[in-house]
Design an enzyme around this catalytic site. Structure first.
Site, PDB file in Angstrom:
ATOM      1  N   HIS A  38      36.600  -0.281   5.715  1.00 28.57           N
ATOM      2  CA  HIS A  38      36.101  -0.964   6.909  1.00 28.57           C
ATOM      3  C   HIS A  38      34.689  -0.495   7.284  1.00 28.57           C
ATOM      4  CE1 HIS A  38      40.353  -2.318   8.412  1.00 28.57           C
ATOM      5  NE2 HIS A  38      40.275  -2.261   7.100  1.00 28.57           N
ATOM      6  N   ASP A  83      42.401 -11.462   2.056  1.00 30.59           N
ATOM      7  CA  ASP A  83      41.517 -11.765   3.178  1.00 30.59           C
ATOM      8  C   ASP A  83      40.447 -10.684   3.344  1.00 30.59           C
ATOM      9  OD1 ASP A  83      43.728 -10.106   3.830  1.00 30.59           O
ATOM     10  OD2 ASP A  83      43.342 -10.352   5.962  1.00 30.59           O
ATOM     11  N   GLU A 113      46.243 -10.190   5.771  1.00 28.01           N
ATOM     12  CA  GLU A 113      46.826  -8.848   5.927  1.00 28.01           C
ATOM     13  C   GLU A 113      46.181  -8.092   7.077  1.00 28.01           C
ATOM     14  OE1 GLU A 113      47.242  -4.702   5.891  1.00 28.01           O
ATOM     15  OE2 GLU A 113      45.350  -5.611   5.241  1.00 28.01           O
ATOM     16  N   GLU A 114      44.927  -8.424   7.392  1.00 25.02           N
ATOM     17  CA  GLU A 114      44.150  -7.646   8.357  1.00 25.02           C
ATOM     18  C   GLU A 114      44.424  -7.986   9.817  1.00 25.02           C
ATOM     19  OE1 GLU A 114      42.435  -5.131   7.669  1.00 25.02           O
ATOM     20  OE2 GLU A 114      41.777  -5.259   5.594  1.00 25.02           O
TER      21      GLU A 114
END
Length: 394
Positions: A364, A80, A138-139
């Protein structure tokens, strides 16, 4: 082993192509549609018959049965992306507005696919079974791993391994840490209810900002005064919203959001308890009310001691003693911890700093990128781990 490593190196251009295609067409957590389709099709094109789709929701699980006896090893990658605008000036820049792979999941996915390809093409030499776990979401808490496990992705698996590329870690360096490695990740939302009104006549109001700002300061004492100095903890308020744009209006309520990161359950429990105690006590002191919504997120990533020793030895063999570096526990979170609650294994890291870049951007960040050769290093460690794990199979 050298022949398998050479076969993986020969796949490098294909690995880059798949990774860059993912990078250009990222999909957010729980909205992954095309990505799992492409992953499943990759395995079907290989001729691998045991491919499950929609595992736990959007996951893909493929199983390779080797030609030699052995145990079952699972290897995991996530796929993702994040709600971040890609700011890089590269030909593979994200084409989806406001969405990008800013954490390396495209690298993880392409690596695992091409490891599977090399092992499949040499399956008569592969011991036991290899399960390839391609995980969604996962995020976002609670994480796709939880749902995939509930849907049986670890059934029959003896051990599970995963890797994360690190943009701020020098390319060519690798590491692993036994025990608690990555923090649990909880979230909290606090709503302070007051009584809004004219800012020039505060005596007629109950200003929720007095509670919220006092609480903001007091929450810092959870780490500085309520946590054992030898234990790690982070309490961060990340959102502070009054919903009131006018300078002359006291808001009716204030909403605060934040995260808690810990490396042991005792500190985790204490942090939750103290957030609730402080919120109620401070609100009561000012004659207002406050509500806490506390959500438990990912568990601590706790690497199995024996399997971490295995990974460290594999890393030395593959990368050289001088490239295996000491690493410390991290307060970033990863839902790989769910897998390690169910099976022994290890989550390790691989350096991916781009050598030709002046600035190194963290995960990020809108300019995040990594040296794509890290895929070769991750892939070699994965392949060597499959064989090493089965070297002592009974």
């Amino acid at each position: 082993m050298e022949a398998l490593f050479k076969a993986l190196e020969d796949e490098f251009d294909n690995m880059v192509d798949f990774r860059r295609d993912m990078h250009m067409y990222p999909e957010l957590s729980h909205h992954e549609e095309k990505t799992p389709e492409k992953i499943a099709q990759f395995y079907k094109d290989l001729g691998l018959e045991d491919v499950r789709t929609k595992v736990g929701g959007r996951g893909v699980v493929a199983t390779l049965e080797g030609g030699k006896p052995g145990k079952t090893v699972a290897l995991r990658a996530d796929f993702d992306a994040l709600p971040i605008q890609d700011a890089k000036d590269v030909e593979y820049k994200s084409k989806v507005d406001g969405v990008m792979h800013a954490c390396g999941h495209d690298v993880h996915t392409s690596t695992l696919l091409h490891v599977a390809k090399v092992l499949f093409q040499n399956k008569e030499e592969v011991p036991g079974k290899v399960v390839f776990l391609h995980q969604f979401a996962e995020e976002v808490i609670p994480g796709g791993a939880k749902f995939m496990i509930e849907d049986g992705c670890l059934d029959g698996v003896d051990a599970v391994f995963g890797a994360h590329v690190i943009s701020t870690m020098p390319f060519g360096k690798v590491g692993a840490l036994p025990g608690a490695f990555m923090a649990s990740g909880d979230t909290f939302e606090i709503t302070v209810q007051g009584k809004g009104g004219h800012a020039g006549m505060p005596q007629h109001n109950k200003d929720p900002l007095t509670v919220a700002t006092t609480l903001f300061q007091s929450l810092q004492t959870i780490v500085s005064r309520d946590t054992d100095p030898l234990n790690s903890g982070v309490v961060s308020v990340t959102t502070f919203n009054t919903g009131q744009p006018n300078f002359n209006v006291i808001p009716d309520k204030v909403e605060m959001k934040g995260t808690v990161r810990t490396l042991d359950d005792e500190t985790r429990d204490k942090a939750e308890e103290r957030i609730k105690q402080l919120t109620k006590g401070i609100a009561d002191a000012y004659g207002m009310s406050a509500e806490v919504n506390y959500t438990r997120g990912y568990p601590v990533v706790v690497n199995d001691d024996d399997e971490t020793v295995r990974i460290l030895e594999v890393q030395r063999q593959v990368m050289g003693e001088e490239n295996v570096i000491d690493i410390k526990p991290q307060t970033s979170m990863e839902d790989f911890g769910y897998y390690l609650e169910e099976r022994p294994g290890c989550f390790f890291i691989v350096g991916g700093t781009m050598e030709d870049k002046d600035d190194v951007y963290p995960h990020h960040h809108p300019n995040f990128d990594v040296d794509e050769r890290a895929m070769i290093n991750i892939g070699k460690i994965f392949i060597a781990t499959v064989f090493d794990y089965n070297s002592d199979a009974k």
